[in-house]
Motif scaffolding. Sequence first.
Motif, PDB file in Angstrom:
ATOM      1  N   GLY A 119       0.805  -1.212   0.000  1.00 18.13           N
ATOM      2  CA  GLY A 119       0.000   0.000   0.000  1.00 18.13           C
ATOM      3  C   GLY A 119       0.839   1.264   0.000  1.00 18.13           C
ATOM      4  O   GLY A 119       2.068   1.243   0.007  1.00 18.13           O
ATOM      5  N   LEU A 120       0.133   2.387  -0.002  1.00 18.24           N
ATOM      6  CA  LEU A 120       0.763   3.700  -0.056  1.00 18.24           C
ATOM      7  C   LEU A 120       1.039   4.199   1.349  1.00 18.24           C
ATOM      8  O   LEU A 120       0.163   4.180   2.209  1.00 18.24           O
ATOM      9  CB  LEU A 120      -0.167   4.689  -0.780  1.00 18.24           C
ATOM     10  N   THR A 121       2.262   4.619   1.607  1.00 19.47           N
ATOM     11  CA  THR A 121       2.600   5.230   2.881  1.00 19.47           C
ATOM     12  C   THR A 121       3.184   6.613   2.624  1.00 19.47           C
ATOM     13  O   THR A 121       3.857   6.845   1.628  1.00 19.47           O
ATOM     14  CB  THR A 121       3.632   4.399   3.669  1.00 19.47           C
ATOM     15  N   ILE A 122       2.885   7.525   3.542  1.00 14.49           N
ATOM     16  CA  ILE A 122       3.375   8.898   3.420  1.00 14.49           C
ATOM     17  C   ILE A 122       4.167   9.212   4.676  1.00 14.49           C
ATOM     18  O   ILE A 122       3.609   9.368   5.759  1.00 14.49           O
ATOM     19  CB  ILE A 122       2.217   9.904   3.250  1.00 14.49           C
ATOM     20  N   GLY A 123       5.471   9.259   4.541  1.00 16.69           N
ATOM     21  CA  GLY A 123       6.329   9.648   5.651  1.00 16.69           C
ATOM     22  C   GLY A 123       6.495   8.604   6.742  1.00 16.69           C
ATOM     23  O   GLY A 123       6.915   8.921   7.837  1.00 16.69           O
ATOM     24  N   SER A 124       6.154   7.343   6.471  1.00 18.90           N
ATOM     25  CA  SER A 124       6.346   6.308   7.489  1.00 18.90           C
ATOM     26  C   SER A 124       6.491   4.961   6.807  1.00 18.90           C
ATOM     27  O   SER A 124       6.218   4.807   5.621  1.00 18.90           O
ATOM     28  CB  SER A 124       5.148   6.275   8.459  1.00 18.90           C
ATOM     29  N   LYS A 210      -8.234  25.015  -5.746  1.00 14.83           N
ATOM     30  CA  LYS A 210      -7.587  25.694  -4.627  1.00 14.83           C
ATOM     31  C   LYS A 210      -6.861  24.672  -3.764  1.00 14.83           C
ATOM     32  O   LYS A 210      -7.408  23.625  -3.423  1.00 14.83           O
ATOM     33  CB  LYS A 210      -8.617  26.435  -3.781  1.00 14.83           C
ATOM     34  N   ARG A 211      -5.636  24.969  -3.436  1.00 15.34           N
ATOM     35  CA  ARG A 211      -4.822  24.055  -2.630  1.00 15.34           C
ATOM     36  C   ARG A 211      -4.397  24.719  -1.326  1.00 15.34           C
ATOM     37  O   ARG A 211      -4.235  25.932  -1.251  1.00 15.34           O
ATOM     38  CB  ARG A 211      -3.606  23.577  -3.416  1.00 15.34           C
ATOM     39  N   PHE A 212      -4.201  23.867  -0.328  1.00 15.06           N
ATOM     40  CA  PHE A 212      -3.792  24.323   0.992  1.00 15.06           C
ATOM     41  C   PHE A 212      -2.472  23.643   1.369  1.00 15.06           C
ATOM     42  O   PHE A 212      -2.074  22.645   0.772  1.00 15.06           O
ATOM     43  CB  PHE A 212      -4.852  23.962   2.040  1.00 15.06           C
ATOM     44  N   GLY A 213      -1.813  24.195   2.378  1.00 17.39           N
ATOM     45  CA  GLY A 213      -0.586  23.600   2.871  1.00 17.39           C
ATOM     46  C   GLY A 213      -0.869  22.448   3.814  1.00 17.39           C
ATOM     47  O   GLY A 213      -1.987  22.272   4.315  1.00 17.39           O
ATOM     48  N   CYS A 214       0.149  21.653   4.083  1.00 14.40           N
ATOM     49  CA  CYS A 214       0.005  20.465   4.925  1.00 14.40           C
ATOM     50  C   CYS A 214      -0.359  20.820   6.363  1.00 14.40           C
ATOM     51  O   CYS A 214      -0.948  20.010   7.088  1.00 14.40           O
ATOM     52  CB  CYS A 214       1.318  19.678   4.903  1.00 14.40           C
ATOM     53  N   ASP A 215      -0.039  22.029   6.780  1.00 19.45           N
ATOM     54  CA  ASP A 215      -0.311  22.427   8.158  1.00 19.45           C
ATOM     55  C   ASP A 215      -1.798  22.549   8.456  1.00 19.45           C
ATOM     56  O   ASP A 215      -2.200  22.602   9.619  1.00 19.45           O
ATOM     57  CB  ASP A 215       0.410  23.733   8.496  1.00 19.45           C
ATOM     58  N   ILE A 216      -2.648  22.553   7.420  1.00 18.63           N
ATOM     59  CA  ILE A 216      -4.088  22.663   7.656  1.00 18.63           C
ATOM     60  C   ILE A 216      -4.657  21.353   8.200  1.00 18.63           C
ATOM     61  O   ILE A 216      -5.700  21.336   8.861  1.00 18.63           O
ATOM     62  CB  ILE A 216      -4.839  23.081   6.367  1.00 18.63           C
ATOM     63  N   ILE A 217      -3.958  20.222   7.958  1.00 15.88           N
ATOM     64  CA  ILE A 217      -4.407  18.938   8.488  1.00 15.88           C
ATOM     65  C   ILE A 217      -3.519  18.449   9.622  1.00 15.88           C
ATOM     66  O   ILE A 217      -3.915  17.563  10.378  1.00 15.88           O
ATOM     67  CB  ILE A 217      -4.449  17.856   7.380  1.00 15.88           C
ATOM     68  N   SER A 218      -2.328  19.010   9.743  1.00 10.19           N
ATOM     69  CA  SER A 218      -1.405  18.605  10.798  1.00 10.19           C
ATOM     70  C   SER A 218      -0.593  19.819  11.245  1.00 10.19           C
ATOM     71  O   SER A 218       0.328  20.246  10.538  1.00 10.19           O
ATOM     72  CB  SER A 218      -0.465  17.497  10.305  1.00 10.19           C
ATOM     73  N   SER A 221       3.133  19.862  10.896  1.00  6.52           N
ATOM     74  CA  SER A 221       3.749  19.787   9.572  1.00  6.52           C
ATOM     75  C   SER A 221       4.016  21.178   9.024  1.00  6.52           C
ATOM     76  O   SER A 221       3.375  22.165   9.411  1.00  6.52           O
ATOM     77  CB  SER A 221       2.829  19.037   8.600  1.00  6.52           C
ATOM     78  N   LEU A 222       4.974  21.254   8.120  1.00  7.78           N
ATOM     79  CA  LEU A 222       5.229  22.492   7.410  1.00  7.78           C
ATOM     80  C   LEU A 222       4.251  22.611   6.249  1.00  7.78           C
ATOM     81  O   LEU A 222       3.787  21.612   5.690  1.00  7.78           O
ATOM     82  CB  LEU A 222       6.664  22.525   6.887  1.00  7.78           C
ATOM     83  N   SER A 223       3.964  23.814   5.865  1.00 10.80           N
ATOM     84  CA  SER A 223       2.998  24.047   4.794  1.00 10.80           C
ATOM     85  C   SER A 223       3.393  23.333   3.507  1.00 10.80           C
ATOM     86  O   SER A 223       2.554  22.796   2.782  1.00 10.80           O
ATOM     87  CB  SER A 223       2.853  25.550   4.532  1.00 10.80           C
ATOM     88  N   LEU A 224       4.697  23.282   3.211  1.00 16.73           N
ATOM     89  CA  LEU A 224       5.177  22.707   1.953  1.00 16.73           C
ATOM     90  C   LEU A 224       5.358  21.191   2.006  1.00 16.73           C
ATOM     91  O   LEU A 224       5.774  20.588   1.017  1.00 16.73           O
ATOM     92  CB  LEU A 224       6.499  23.373   1.550  1.00 16.73           C
ATOM     93  N   ASP A 225       5.053  20.567   3.155  1.00 18.26           N
ATOM     94  CA  ASP A 225       5.246  19.124   3.269  1.00 18.26           C
ATOM     95  C   ASP A 225       4.312  18.338   2.360  1.00 18.26           C
ATOM     96  O   ASP A 225       4.623  17.220   1.948  1.00 18.26           O
ATOM     97  CB  ASP A 225       5.047  18.670   4.714  1.00 18.26           C
ATOM     98  N   CYS A 226       3.140  18.891   2.065  1.00 24.17           N
ATOM     99  CA  CYS A 226       2.205  18.203   1.169  1.00 24.17           C
ATOM    100  C   CYS A 226       1.208  19.218   0.618  1.00 24.17           C
ATOM    101  O   CYS A 226       1.144  20.357   1.079  1.00 24.17           O
ATOM    102  CB  CYS A 226       1.467  17.060   1.874  1.00 24.17           C
ATOM    103  N   SER A 227       0.462  18.783  -0.368  1.00 22.20           N
ATOM    104  CA  SER A 227      -0.583  19.606  -0.974  1.00 22.20           C
ATOM    105  C   SER A 227      -1.934  19.035  -0.566  1.00 22.20           C
ATOM    106  O   SER A 227      -2.167  17.822  -0.660  1.00 22.20           O
ATOM    107  CB  SER A 227      -0.447  19.603  -2.496  1.00 22.20           C
TER     108      SER A 227
END
Length: 285
Positions: A119-124, A210-218, A221-227
């Motif tokens: 499966g797909l893992t993100i950062g782990s 419209k896209r948001f930075g990763c910090d909106i869900i975590s 996290s840094l804003s640029l960590d994910c879209s």
Amino acid sequence: MKRIFTVLLFFMIFSACSRAEDWDIKYDERGIPLVEVVLLNDKHTLMLDTGSSNGMHLHRDKLERLARSLNQKIEPSQVQRLVDINGNERQVSTLLINKLEVSNVYFNNFDVIELKPWGLTIGSEQPTSEVMGLGMFDNQRIMVDFKMNKIQFINSLPINIQNWSPYLIQKTDSGLAIRTYVDNKTLHFIIDTAASHSITFNHRLPHNIKRFGCDIISPKSLSLDCSVIEFDLKNKHSQVDKGFAIAVDLPKGNSTDFDGLLGMSFMKGKKIIFDLPNNHLYIKK
């Protein structure tokens, strides 16, 4: 007197629809639900994975022990070829079960396959927990309460079901699909309790979304960590609930019959009824 009536009404609502068995839910470090069950007099901690169409994924030694206890053999012909989101292929041994008791609940006609992390893992790293998948609950009604952290097997819907949000779901080869909307474009997400966050695929999204930075869900996290994009979940009464999904790229040449995953970031803290005989999902906050 009023208090006694309220207690009696609460008891009637749940005793009328539920069976005696409740399973407790715990969570791993990623917030993925785990259930501890008794199988062959041994305790197993299984990851609840509604994104898997199989019944259970067990380590090879546990699979072989289960086969021996049922006087069955794992035949070479009973091999499944699985392909995950990353395009990785796995061939796994399969055991077909007619009837099996798991923690005082009997399950019929499901498969148990050899556990191979995928499966797909993100950062782990990929999880190595044994798995209980959607295949265990075929044509059943189950209430998964992520607020009180319980799983109930129910015979009928609660009498206050009109207070729940109803959604249509569809059984597909990839799992249970539910419609979501991004800028009025219809997308189909697989309901996946083994996904810590909802995700979607960039090439399925509308242009100029419209896209948001990763910090909106975590917040850590840094804003640029994910879209991240926002999606709508619309129930049968056209009422809308909003959620966020991480937008990722699929490997080249890989394709899926769905557009994303509805993960635990959306489901946590909610009560959810999987009414599989009628292809409905009910959610209560």
